[in-house]
Enzyme design. Structure first.
Site, PDB file in Angstrom:
ATOM      1  N   ARG A   1     -17.502 -24.090   0.832  1.00  0.00           N
ATOM      2  CA  ARG A   1     -16.396 -23.108   0.778  1.00  0.00           C
ATOM      3  C   ARG A   1     -16.888 -21.750   0.274  1.00  0.00           C
ATOM      4  O   ARG A   1     -16.177 -21.053  -0.460  1.00  0.00           O
ATOM      5  CB  ARG A   1     -15.250 -23.603  -0.121  1.00  0.00           C
TER       6      ARG A   1
ATOM      7  N   SER B   1      -5.682 -26.945   1.831  1.00  0.00           N
ATOM      8  CA  SER B   1      -6.001 -27.248   0.422  1.00  0.00           C
ATOM      9  C   SER B   1      -5.813 -25.981  -0.403  1.00  0.00           C
ATOM     10  O   SER B   1      -6.424 -24.954  -0.089  1.00  0.00           O
ATOM     11  CB  SER B   1      -7.458 -27.669   0.270  1.00  0.00           C
TER      12      SER B   1
ATOM     13  N   GLU C   1      -8.571 -22.113  -3.447  1.00  0.00           N
ATOM     14  CA  GLU C   1      -9.403 -21.858  -2.270  1.00  0.00           C
ATOM     15  C   GLU C   1      -8.940 -20.602  -1.532  1.00  0.00           C
ATOM     16  O   GLU C   1      -9.758 -19.761  -1.162  1.00  0.00           O
ATOM     17  CB  GLU C   1      -9.358 -23.071  -1.334  1.00  0.00           C
TER      18      GLU C   1
HETATM   19  P1  FAD Z   1      -7.222 -15.463   6.871  1.00  0.00           P
HETATM   20  O1  FAD Z   1      -6.447 -16.415   6.042  1.00  0.00           O
HETATM   21  O2  FAD Z   1      -6.458 -14.424   7.603  1.00  0.00           O
HETATM   22  O3  FAD Z   1      -8.329 -14.771   5.968  1.00  0.00           O
HETATM   23  C1  FAD Z   1      -9.114 -15.562   5.094  1.00  0.00           C
HETATM   24  C2  FAD Z   1     -10.189 -14.671   4.460  1.00  0.00           C
HETATM   25  O4  FAD Z   1     -11.077 -14.200   5.464  1.00  0.00           O
HETATM   26  C3  FAD Z   1      -9.627 -13.392   3.813  1.00  0.00           C
HETATM   27  O5  FAD Z   1     -10.464 -13.048   2.731  1.00  0.00           O
HETATM   28  C4  FAD Z   1      -9.759 -12.351   4.912  1.00  0.00           C
HETATM   29  O6  FAD Z   1      -9.833 -11.034   4.413  1.00  0.00           O
HETATM   30  C5  FAD Z   1     -11.075 -12.774   5.537  1.00  0.00           C
HETATM   31  N1  FAD Z   1     -11.202 -12.455   6.972  1.00  0.00           N
HETATM   32  C6  FAD Z   1     -10.461 -12.944   7.996  1.00  0.00           C
HETATM   33  N2  FAD Z   1     -10.928 -12.481   9.175  1.00  0.00           N
HETATM   34  C7  FAD Z   1     -11.985 -11.681   8.880  1.00  0.00           C
HETATM   35  C8  FAD Z   1     -12.880 -10.891   9.674  1.00  0.00           C
HETATM   36  N3  FAD Z   1     -12.810 -10.849  10.988  1.00  0.00           N
HETATM   37  N4  FAD Z   1     -13.839 -10.164   9.014  1.00  0.00           N
HETATM   38  C9  FAD Z   1     -13.936 -10.181   7.668  1.00  0.00           C
HETATM   39  N5  FAD Z   1     -13.111 -10.910   6.867  1.00  0.00           N
HETATM   40  C10 FAD Z   1     -12.151 -11.647   7.482  1.00  0.00           C
HETATM   41  N6  FAD Z   1     -10.182 -24.724   5.823  1.00  0.00           N
HETATM   42  C11 FAD Z   1     -11.278 -25.514   5.870  1.00  0.00           C
HETATM   43  O7  FAD Z   1     -12.395 -25.057   5.566  1.00  0.00           O
HETATM   44  N7  FAD Z   1     -11.185 -26.828   6.230  1.00  0.00           N
HETATM   45  C12 FAD Z   1     -10.021 -27.401   6.580  1.00  0.00           C
HETATM   46  O8  FAD Z   1      -9.987 -28.582   6.899  1.00  0.00           O
HETATM   47  C13 FAD Z   1      -8.850 -26.590   6.554  1.00  0.00           C
HETATM   48  N8  FAD Z   1      -7.642 -27.123   6.859  1.00  0.00           N
HETATM   49  C14 FAD Z   1      -6.527 -26.341   6.818  1.00  0.00           C
HETATM   50  C15 FAD Z   1      -5.294 -26.924   7.159  1.00  0.00           C
HETATM   51  C16 FAD Z   1      -4.139 -26.161   7.143  1.00  0.00           C
HETATM   52  C17 FAD Z   1      -2.820 -26.814   7.528  1.00  0.00           C
HETATM   53  C18 FAD Z   1      -4.201 -24.788   6.789  1.00  0.00           C
HETATM   54  C19 FAD Z   1      -2.949 -23.935   6.815  1.00  0.00           C
HETATM   55  C20 FAD Z   1      -5.410 -24.215   6.435  1.00  0.00           C
HETATM   56  C21 FAD Z   1      -6.588 -24.981   6.440  1.00  0.00           C
HETATM   57  N9  FAD Z   1      -7.846 -24.450   6.073  1.00  0.00           N
HETATM   58  C22 FAD Z   1      -8.971 -25.226   6.157  1.00  0.00           C
HETATM   59  C23 FAD Z   1      -7.957 -23.049   5.637  1.00  0.00           C
HETATM   60  C24 FAD Z   1      -8.057 -22.029   6.796  1.00  0.00           C
HETATM   61  O9  FAD Z   1      -7.655 -22.617   8.001  1.00  0.00           O
HETATM   62  C25 FAD Z   1      -9.476 -21.473   6.965  1.00  0.00           C
HETATM   63  O10 FAD Z   1      -9.937 -20.885   5.780  1.00  0.00           O
HETATM   64  C26 FAD Z   1      -9.556 -20.437   8.084  1.00  0.00           C
HETATM   65  O11 FAD Z   1     -10.900 -20.094   8.331  1.00  0.00           O
HETATM   66  C27 FAD Z   1      -8.770 -19.154   7.765  1.00  0.00           C
HETATM   67  O12 FAD Z   1      -8.704 -18.388   8.963  1.00  0.00           O
HETATM   68  P2  FAD Z   1      -7.688 -17.191   9.105  1.00  0.00           P
HETATM   69  O13 FAD Z   1      -8.011 -16.491  10.401  1.00  0.00           O
HETATM   70  O14 FAD Z   1      -6.312 -17.648   8.936  1.00  0.00           O
HETATM   71  O15 FAD Z   1      -8.142 -16.264   7.889  1.00  0.00           O
HETATM   72  N1  EPU Z   2      -6.332 -38.110  -2.496  1.00  0.00           N
HETATM   73  C1  EPU Z   2      -5.422 -38.441  -3.475  1.00  0.00           C
HETATM   74  N2  EPU Z   2      -4.137 -37.986  -3.329  1.00  0.00           N
HETATM   75  C2  EPU Z   2      -3.745 -37.258  -2.265  1.00  0.00           C
HETATM   76  C3  EPU Z   2      -4.689 -36.922  -1.268  1.00  0.00           C
HETATM   77  C4  EPU Z   2      -5.988 -37.367  -1.400  1.00  0.00           C
HETATM   78  O1  EPU Z   2      -5.738 -39.098  -4.443  1.00  0.00           O
HETATM   79  O2  EPU Z   2      -2.564 -36.890  -2.210  1.00  0.00           O
HETATM   80  C5  EPU Z   2      -7.724 -38.576  -2.659  1.00  0.00           C
HETATM   81  C6  EPU Z   2      -8.017 -39.743  -1.741  1.00  0.00           C
HETATM   82  O3  EPU Z   2      -8.526 -40.784  -2.542  1.00  0.00           O
HETATM   83  C7  EPU Z   2      -9.118 -39.271  -0.832  1.00  0.00           C
HETATM   84  C8  EPU Z   2      -9.675 -38.045  -1.525  1.00  0.00           C
HETATM   85  O4  EPU Z   2      -8.625 -37.549  -2.344  1.00  0.00           O
HETATM   86  O5  EPU Z   2     -10.132 -40.230  -0.719  1.00  0.00           O
HETATM   87  C9  EPU Z   2     -10.084 -36.984  -0.520  1.00  0.00           C
HETATM   88  O6  EPU Z   2      -8.979 -36.650   0.320  1.00  0.00           O
HETATM   89  P1  EPU Z   2      -9.187 -35.999   1.760  1.00  0.00           P
HETATM   90  O7  EPU Z   2     -10.099 -36.828   2.594  1.00  0.00           O
HETATM   91  O8  EPU Z   2      -7.839 -35.667   2.311  1.00  0.00           O
HETATM   92  O9  EPU Z   2      -9.997 -34.687   1.442  1.00  0.00           O
HETATM   93  P2  EPU Z   2      -9.764 -33.521   0.393  1.00  0.00           P
HETATM   94  O10 EPU Z   2     -10.918 -33.509  -0.554  1.00  0.00           O
HETATM   95  O11 EPU Z   2      -8.429 -33.568  -0.218  1.00  0.00           O
HETATM   96  C10 EPU Z   2     -11.143 -31.869   1.847  1.00  0.00           C
HETATM   97  C11 EPU Z   2     -11.030 -30.437   2.251  1.00  0.00           C
HETATM   98  C12 EPU Z   2     -10.090 -30.301   3.448  1.00  0.00           C
HETATM   99  C13 EPU Z   2     -10.651 -31.118   4.607  1.00  0.00           C
HETATM  100  C14 EPU Z   2     -10.760 -32.581   4.157  1.00  0.00           C
HETATM  101  C15 EPU Z   2     -11.408 -33.448   5.213  1.00  0.00           C
HETATM  102  C16 EPU Z   2     -11.401 -29.118   0.264  1.00  0.00           C
HETATM  103  C17 EPU Z   2     -10.802 -28.258  -0.788  1.00  0.00           C
HETATM  104  N3  EPU Z   2     -10.549 -29.639   1.149  1.00  0.00           N
HETATM  105  O12 EPU Z   2      -9.862 -32.251   1.387  1.00  0.00           O
HETATM  106  O13 EPU Z   2     -10.047 -28.937   3.833  1.00  0.00           O
HETATM  107  O14 EPU Z   2      -9.826 -31.031   5.744  1.00  0.00           O
HETATM  108  O15 EPU Z   2     -11.573 -32.652   2.962  1.00  0.00           O
HETATM  109  O16 EPU Z   2     -12.766 -33.185   5.266  1.00  0.00           O
HETATM  110  O17 EPU Z   2     -12.626 -29.273   0.305  1.00  0.00           O
HETATM  111  C18 EPU Z   2      -8.913 -26.907   3.403  1.00  0.00           C
HETATM  112  O18 EPU Z   2      -9.984 -26.477   2.978  1.00  0.00           O
HETATM  113  O19 EPU Z   2      -7.877 -26.189   3.484  1.00  0.00           O
HETATM  114  C19 EPU Z   2      -8.825 -28.289   3.850  1.00  0.00           C
HETATM  115  C20 EPU Z   2      -7.699 -28.865   4.271  1.00  0.00           C
END
Ligand code: FAD
Ligand code: EPU
Length: 347
Positions: A169, A242, A339
């Protein structure tokens, strides 16, 4: 005849409710849309040295207040295969391309690598910022070059993978926020690679789908199914995925925690001396899963996801997040950090 799309456009007093997935109310004094990245320097010249915030889909920001001045959005959406080699293809992708659309495009082209990252919201331009990751894969592994306008030195730059300093991250871009305006990303995508199936849940999901010898597209479908079950859809319930990062702790501290809480899930970190522990588990154990105060709350499905039940403001959500983190600190002695990027507030 359709009118030509302008290279860029500037609007005043624009709502940002559709530009953040928490769907909190906020406004930009000026909103700059850039369709043609080559015109970026010309567009920037019109705003001088005004404060600038780039937004993609706003899926990783919490707008606790209105941004200071100009919000910049990239709408350049070209995907171009630059080079076909025997075992990989180099693909150049505009910052405005929706991430999931790139993943789906790569799979239909027979390219792999991005399948575990299916359905992550947001744009390609934002993907390198926090080195998006899921199900055992981080995007930095497949990024060859990030192309950006360096707003500090007023030059175009190309950062290779090493210069991006990708980690969990994290990247160089997070440490120099708003310096690099990312206009395109070049990916090196393999034609064949060893699928990553080890992350909990993927194997079981494929089995439930009746797939014994999965290809990359099957892994993407498994990831999509798991994500749809676990994570709330931001169009239905505002959220930014997250809200907290999983804390990375020295192994000695993790050992002590495990003596008290043997069920705490622990994962490998970027180096051998540290481990990543589950923030979701600690938040749930602190009693916050499904809790709410007014319209700000924690999802009942996933303890790491802060949600807007309707009319919470960014400030309401931030106040609730602070209560969650204080409870985790008190119970486990572990600080957890947001995050998403906070706009108009400090953590
Ligand atoms: P924004 O939210 O618009 O911006 C995020 C940051 O990037 C800000 O600092 C912004 O200034 C900067 N930025 C954006 N575009 C540019 C650019 N072109 N140049 C310079 N800076 C820029 N993240 C994960 O890593 N793993 C996941 O599994 C994951 N799951 C998600 C699930 C859900 C339901 C949601 C809502 C979010 C999740 N995220 C996850 C977080 C998010 O999707 C990512 O961080 C994504 O990359 C953000 O993209 P965005 O275009 O919305 O960026
Ligand atoms: N868990 C709980 N309670 C809950 C949910 C999860 O106890 O309500 C425990 C479970 O035991 C599980 C563990 O947490 O084994 C991990 O959960 P999960 O696999 O859902 O992953 P996470 O650590 O919660 C991370 C990333 C996600 C990414 C998933 C899958 C971060 C901060 N988040 O979540 O990214 O999709 O792994 O790889 O690293 C995001 O960054 O926005 C995001 C959604």
């Amino acid at each position: 005849m359709t009118a030509a799309v302008p290279a860029w456009s500037l609007a005043e007093n624009a709502s940002l409710r559709h530009l953040n997935t928490f769907h909190v109310p906020a406004h930009a004094k000026r909103l700059l849309h850039v369709n043609d990245a080559a015109a970026l320097p010309e567009a920037l010249a019109t705003i001088g040295d005004a404060d600038l915030l780039v937004l993609g889909s706003g899926s990783n920001v919490l707008l606790a207040a209105d941004p200071d001045d100009v919000v910049l959005v990239f709408d350049n959406r070209e995907i171009t295969a630059l080079e076909h080699r025997a075992d990989h293809t180099i693909v150049r992708v505009g910052a405005g391309v929706i991430w999931h659309e790139l993943v789906m495009w790569s799979l239909t082209e027979g390219l792999s690598g991005l399948e575990n990252l299916a359905l992550i919201p947001g744009t390609v331009g934002a993907a390198p910022i926090q080195n998006i990751g899921a199900y055992g894969v981080q995007v930095g592994e497949f990024i060859q070059t990030v192309e950006a306008w360096d707003r500090q030195d007023n030059v175009w730059v190309r950062l290779d993978q090493e210069a991006c300093r990708f980690a969990y991250r994290d990247s160089v871009f997070k440490h120099e926020l708003d310096r690099y305006l990312i206009t395109a990303v070049e990916f090196r995508l393999p034609l064949l690679h060893a699928l990553r199936l080890e992350y909990a849940g993927i194997g079981e999901e494929l089995q439930a789908m009746g797939i014994e010898q999965p290809v990359a597209a099957d892994v993407a479908n498994a990831v999509i199914a798991i994500r749809r079950r676990k994570l709330p859809d931001p169009d239905v319930l505002g959220n930014a995925g997250s809200f907290f990062k999983n804390p990375i702790l020295p192994i000695e501290q993790v050992d002590v925690l495990l003596q008290h809480y043997p069920a705490l899930p622990v994962f490998p970190a970027d180096d051998e001396r540290h481990r990543k522990v589950s923030a979701a588990w600690m938040i749930e154990a602190a009693g916050f899963k499904g809790q709410r105060d007014g319209d700000a709350g924690v999802s009942p499905n996933h303890a790491l996801v802060l949600v807007n039940h309707g009319n919470a403001t960014g400030a309401d959500l931030l106040a609730f997040a602070r209560r969650v983190s204080a409870a985790v600190l008190e119970k486990f002695g572990v600080p957890i950090e947001p995050e998403p990027r906070l706009i108009g507030a400090r953590w």
